[in-house]
Write an enzyme that holds these catalytic residues in place. Structure first.
Site, short mmCIF file in Angstrom:
data_model
loop_
_atom_site.label_atom_id
_atom_site.label_comp_id
_atom_site.label_asym_id
_atom_site.label_seq_id
_atom_site.Cartn_x
_atom_site.Cartn_y
_atom_site.Cartn_z
N ASP A 1 -4.30 2.09 3.99
CA ASP A 1 -5.12 0.91 4.73
C ASP A 1 -4.83 0.89 6.08
OD1 ASP A 1 -6.40 0.67 2.14
OD2 ASP A 1 -5.33 -1.43 2.03
N ASP B 1 1.03 -1.30 -0.19
CA ASP B 1 0.10 -0.02 -0.04
C ASP B 1 0.83 1.20 -0.09
OD1 ASP B 1 -2.53 -1.60 0.26
OD2 ASP B 1 -1.84 -1.78 2.46
N ARG C 1 -14.18 2.76 -1.64
CA ARG C 1 -13.47 2.68 -0.27
C ARG C 1 -12.85 3.92 0.23
NH1 ARG C 1 -9.96 -3.03 -0.71
NH2 ARG C 1 -11.32 -4.28 -1.38
N ASP D 1 -2.68 -1.55 -4.66
CA ASP D 1 -3.46 -2.04 -3.51
C ASP D 1 -4.02 -0.73 -2.97
OD1 ASP D 1 -4.44 -3.66 -1.40
OD2 ASP D 1 -3.05 -4.84 -1.27
#
Ligand SMILES: *[C@@H]1O[C@H](CO)[C@@H](O)[C@H](O)[C@H]1NC(C)=O
Ligand SMILES: *[C@@H]1O[C@H](CO)[C@@H](O)[C@H](O)[C@H]1NC(C)=O
Length: 320
Positions: A160, A127, A213, A156
């Site tokens: 996160d 990430d 997201r 990715d």
């Protein structure tokens, strides 16, 4: 002549700042969940070093001694994580410093600040920033950029958080051109470590041309205020697995499914948001998060797009 010119210059400065800057929220101050649990100071009080290479960056940010690491220019990563030690501030110099082709990870760490960085295009599974089992993290005034040309799993996440991470503030960032922006809670099977944790504040961020997201949140608690959701293609805030989300004073423009709760068992309270070219689902599962345990100043939804465009992202604040 000189005196008259000065008066004119002062008037121009006054008029233009009042016209642009209707902001009520401070642009240079930590608020939100990262102020709790002892607060987040990063490397404050430590030595400052400036790095220009990947090896120097990796070396400078390890260890638990307080330290401020300035990145000068864009460092090209090797696709692997760049691991950050405790009590660290990582800050970009000027408007175009950061990392491309790799990303940072804070794992079992605490008290880290990421600020004024350009972060782009980290190939999966790395990430751009991953927070794993970590506390007190402030992600502020960065620009996260990928592209939508590849398959959705080519990159990715941009930011996160997982495995019980807690007390995070995400403020004044630009997240752009990306499929899977910010996943909070990595799996449906991690309720034991995530329930009661994953407390995150997102404020004054610009989500621009993102697929989904922004964020997707499992089990945790998120306060999402005064953000500009600007072309989100699949879903924006996705509350799942019992997550509680308070969504207020945001502007959603051209967003498909701005607030999702019923698909995966999450909850939300939404108030004082503006939805433009956006249809809000009528069946929001009513949540319980109506107040948060800190003080904050929201900007009203009608002003948020201009405020965020003016002041979010790298290059808008300098130094620390
Ligand atoms: C970093 O902080 C975490 C959380 O407080 C702690 O568990 C860990 O031991 C620290 N690491 C070092 C190297 O001090
Ligand atoms: C709303 O959608 C229409 C049709 O796609 C588009 O032409 C218009 O520019 C959009 N409005 C805004 C404010 O983005």
């Amino acid at each position: 002549m000189f005196a008259r010119f000065s008066v004119f210059a002062i008037l121009v400065a006054f008029v233009s700042s009042s016209a642009i800057d209707k902001r009520a929220a401070p642009v240079n101050q930590l608020v939100g969940y990262a102020t709790l649990n002892g607060g987040t100071t990063g490397g404050a009080g430590g030595a400052t070093t400036t790095v220009t290479t990947l090896a120097a960056l990796r070396a400078a940010i390890t260890g638990a001694t307080p330290k401020i690491v300035q990145i000068s220019g864009i460092i090209t990563g090797d696709g692997d994580t760049i691991d950050v030690g405790n009590h660290t501030t990582i800050v970009g110099v000027g408007s175009n410093s950061g990392v491309t082709g790799g990303g940072f990870r804070v794992k079992k760490g605490t008290n880290v600040i990421f600020r004024n960085l350009q972060l782009s295009k980290s190939p999966a599974p790395t990430d751009l920033i991953e927070l794993q089992t970590s506390t007190n993290i402030w992600v502020d005034h960065n620009t996260f950029t990928s592209d939508l040309d590849h398959d959705k799993d080519f990159y990715d996440g941009q930011l996160d958080m997982n495995h019980g991470t807690d007390f995070v503030t995400v403020s004044w960032n630009v997240f752009q051109q990306h499929f899977k922006c910010s996943l909070v809670g990595g799996s449906d099977n991690t309720g034991d470590e995530d329930s009661g944790h994953l407390r995150v504040t997102y404020h004054h961020n610009h989500f621009l041309e993102i697929n989904s997201r922004t964020p997707s949140l499992r089990f945790g608690t998120a306060h999402i205020y005064s953000n500009f959701f600007d072309n989100v293609l699949t879903s924006a805030v996705d509350s799942r697995d019992g997550a509680q989300v308070l969504i207020e004073d945001n502007q959603f423009t051209n967003v498909v499914d701005p607030i999702e709760t019923t698909l995966n068992g999450g909850f939300a309270v939404q108030r004082s948001n503006i939805f433009t070219n956006t249809t809000i689902e009528t069946t929001i599962a009513a949540g319980t998060l109506t107040t948060v345990p800190y003080t904050y100043t929201a900007d009203g939804a009608s002003t948020v797009s201009s405020i965020v465009v003016a002041s979010a992202g790298a290059g808008k604040v300098t130094g620390l």
